[in-house]
Design a protein around this motif. Structure first.
Motif, PDB file in Angstrom:
ATOM      1  N   ARG A   6     131.767-140.362  45.640  1.00 55.30           N
ATOM      2  CA  ARG A   6     132.362-139.884  44.397  1.00 55.30           C
ATOM      3  C   ARG A   6     131.498-140.233  43.194  1.00 55.30           C
ATOM      4  NH1 ARG A   6     137.236-141.807  46.695  1.00 55.30           N
ATOM      5  NH2 ARG A   6     137.115-143.666  45.392  1.00 55.30           N
ATOM      6  N   GLU A  26     132.712-135.111  47.247  1.00 51.59           N
ATOM      7  CA  GLU A  26     133.746-136.057  47.694  1.00 51.59           C
ATOM      8  C   GLU A  26     133.987-135.807  49.175  1.00 51.59           C
ATOM      9  OE1 GLU A  26     137.163-135.436  45.236  1.00 51.59           O
ATOM     10  OE2 GLU A  26     136.222-136.227  43.429  1.00 51.59           O
ATOM     11  N   ALA A  29     137.558-135.683  50.493  1.00 45.94           N
ATOM     12  CA  ALA A  29     138.555-134.878  49.788  1.00 45.94           C
ATOM     13  C   ALA A  29     139.106-133.771  50.676  1.00 45.94           C
ATOM     14  CB  ALA A  29     137.936-134.276  48.526  1.00 45.94           C
ATOM     15  N   SER A 191     134.224-130.206  42.278  1.00 42.29           N
ATOM     16  CA  SER A 191     134.208-131.364  43.169  1.00 42.29           C
ATOM     17  C   SER A 191     134.813-130.959  44.497  1.00 42.29           C
ATOM     18  CB  SER A 191     135.003-132.523  42.560  1.00 42.29           C
ATOM     19  OG  SER A 191     136.373-132.165  42.396  1.00 42.29           O
ATOM     20  N   PRO A 363     140.525-141.102  43.679  1.00 44.96           N
ATOM     21  CA  PRO A 363     139.471-140.199  44.168  1.00 44.96           C
ATOM     22  C   PRO A 363     139.045-139.149  43.144  1.00 44.96           C
ATOM     23  CG  PRO A 363     141.583-139.665  45.179  1.00 44.96           C
ATOM     24  CD  PRO A 363     141.771-140.960  44.446  1.00 44.96           C
TER      25      PRO A 363
END
Length: 422
Positions: A6, A26, A29, A191, A363
């Motif tokens: 991250r 990420e 994620a 992201s 996150p």
């Protein structure tokens, strides 16, 4: 391992046609996020208020119909401020293409039925009813900024009023889109769990060849009007006690960079809202019972100037003018005497610890920091740089910023009283 992933903030601007394209990988994620920020807002308008927000609604619906049926398997939202309009999408990896096509479609001509666009204007009016009509604080802020700025772009209301919304022709909203929505001025922040190579391939395929438009000066760039010579007094329903809003704009010290101003404001706002020595809460709320509550808001305007708001409710038996005088005198005293070094050390240490904790536990924190820095600095910062910059402003920097605020002649006071007929 996820925290390390991250922390990466990749600048991929060379692969697409936006001003800046950032990606935060990420690996753990579940979803991809696509956030689009345009330096376009209500401050760029003249005429009836609320058009930038109304246009945001139209663009959301138009951009969502790229396939003719609307996108599937992702969430979406948007917001408008005086200075920015943002469009946001989140969904699983297999929705990435749709989300990038949606971002591209924001800059393409709005294609909606005329009756639908008129109906959507009614939807915006209902949003006013839900958020503003019975909210005296919102009215106080709107009228205070109108009083301070007059017809200048910095004083315009994003939401507008039902009367102003009914004066917004659809063709005017579409013309504003054609003039102001320029991909080459926009920022894209993404992201998710895609690799760098995967996201670059998607950018090159879907974010090339966007429409290019000539740059237009921002609407707030005209000279400021003369500050009002008197305060504003309002009688509003739904109030139980007086409220006071002291607002203004100040020029920062000439040698300060934009980054230095912003990080100094972040720290100074925390100090002023604290009950530590050098803050406003203890002497006003705990010691002398001058106010029942007080909050300070400091922000960096796109012009490079400092905006400030001090909002408070006088204590029983204290008039609005007495409370205002006490707040102003205390601010002058803090600027003259300097904020205690122990207070700065304590609050900065607390803030830095919080940054590290959020970086580890949240996150999406890296995306939050990147978004805030785009909106304030015009560039995305990673968490490590943000943490470093918070440690740089000195006590003299914060005191110089506060001195600029208290010395500024461009300010006004708005006082609202409970309506007597209640």
């Amino acid at each position: 391992m996820a925290s390390i992933a991250r922390a990466d903030l990749l600048d991929l601007s060379e692969y697409g046609d936006f001003k800046k394209i950032y990606y935060i990988p990420e690996a753990s994620a579940d979803n991809v996020e696509v956030r689009l920020f345009l330096p376009v807002g209500e401050a760029d308008r003249t005429g009836a208020e609320g058009l930038a927000h109304y246009l945001e609604h139209l663009v959301v619906w138009s951009a969502d119909k790229v396939h003719g049926e609307g996108f599937r398997n992702r969430e979406m939202n948007a917001w408008t401020s005086p200075f920015w309009t943002a469009y946001w999408n989140r969904g699983p990896k297999d929705s990435t293409v749709n989300m990038l096509r949606n971002a591209r479609a924001v800059f393409e001509p709005v294609q909606l039925d005329q009756d639908f666009m008129l109906t959507e204007r009614d939807v915006v009016e209902r949003e006013f009813d839900l958020r503003y009509r019975d909210n005296p604080t919102a009215v106080l802020y709107r009228e205070a900024f109108h009083h301070l700025y007059g017809d200048h772009g910095l004083g315009r209301s994003v939401m507008g009023t039902p009367d102003s919304l009914r004066q917004l022709p659809v063709k005017e909203a579409l013309a504003f889109h054609q003039q102001r929505y320029n991909a080459q001025d926009a920022y894209l922040l993404m992201s998710g769990p895609l690799t760098k190579e995967q996201i670059i391939g998607q950018i090159e395929e879907h974010l090339r060849g966007l429409p290019k438009r000539a740059a237009i000066a921002r609407g707030f760039s005209s000279p400021l009007p003369r500050p009002p010579s008197s305060s504003l007094t309002l009688n509003l329903p739904k109030l139980e006690r007086e409220l006071v809003l002291f607002v203004g704009q100040a020029q920062p010290p000439v040698e300060f960079s934009r980054r230095k101003i912003w990080f100094s404001l972040l720290l100074l706002e925390d100090i002023l809202n604290s009950s530590l020595q050098g803050g406003l809460a203890k002497p006003l709320y705990y010691d002398r019972f001058t106010v029942t509550k007080i909050s300070a808001k400091l922000y960096l305007l796109p012009t490079g100037d400092i905006g400030y708001e001090f909002f408070f409710a006088p204590e029983d038996g204290i008039s609005a003018q007495q409370a205002l005088s006490r707040v102003q005198n205390l601010l002058h005293q803090l600027a003259d005497d300097s904020i205690p070094d122990e207070t700065l050390k304590s609050l900065r240490g607390r803030t830095l610890e919080q940054v590290r904790r959020f970086e580890k536990d949240d996150p999406h924190y890296a995306t939050t920091i990147a978004q805030q820095s785009i909106l304030n600095l015009g560039e995305a910062l990673d968490v490590k740089t943000y943490h470093y910059e918070l440690g740089r402003p000195s006590l003299s920097d914060l005191t110089a910023i506060l001195a600029s605020i208290v010395a500024s002649p461009f300010a006004t006071t708005a006082i609202t009283n409970p309506e007597l007929s209640q």
